[in-house]
Design a protein around this motif. Structure first.
Motif: not given
Length: 173
Positions: A107-111
């Protein structure tokens, strides 16, 4: 396919064609190599996924579920997300549904990739999407990812984040 990379201080990138050949050979032989060393760039994921053979795909499936570190598991999920086939998609979804540490990293990578924000901000948004600095801008980018047929991981993460952004988006923020 060009995709912006995540904004992570230890981001691993491909250093050229020979490096890509080395990565491919290592993975085929069962050595996670760069995928265990730190978060990998979108360019690595996009370059490696189409050139790996069936043995490497099996290794990525195994690493996604039971890799020694969360970094290896998250990187394996990212590769599998780019690969076609129901079996790969099922592994991605199962890991993201059950492995909270990998889910947070993905999720952090996507953001980070979509907003170019600092990694600590991306982690905070992964923990609580309603804290996103520009929630409408993030939601617009996530909406595009949610229908991307080429990346199961991005689709899953986009849907997850959009659902959790709904309270902020509905309030007119």
């Amino acid at each position: 396919m060009y995709r912006p990379d995540i904004n992570h201080p230890r981001l691993k990138k491909i250093e050229g064609p020979e490096h890509l050949r080395h990565i491919r050979a290592a993975v085929e032989a069962g050595d996670p190599d760069i995928f265990a060393q730190g978060p990998t760039s979108s360019s690595i994921d996009a370059a490696v996924a189409p050139v790996v053979g069936s043995k490497a795909v099996e290794n990525f499936r195994r690493w996604a579920v039971s890799g020694e570190t969360s970094t290896l598991r998250a990187n394996a999920v990212s590769i599998l997300g780019f690969l076609p086939g129901r079996e790969n998609a099922d592994v991605v979804v199962r890991v993201l549904d059950t492995d909270a540490v990998v889910r947070r990293l993905c999720l952090a990578s996507e953001v980070s990739r979509l907003t170019r924000c600092a990694w600590d901000v991306a982690l905070a948004v992964a923990d609580d999407p309603t804290t996103a600095p520009e929630p409408r801008r993030l939601a617009a980018k996530l909406a595009k990812e949610a229908v991307d047929p080429k990346d199961t991981e991005s689709r899953w993460c986009a849907g997850y984040l959009l659902q959790r952004l709904a309270p902020v988006l509905g309030s007119g923020s």
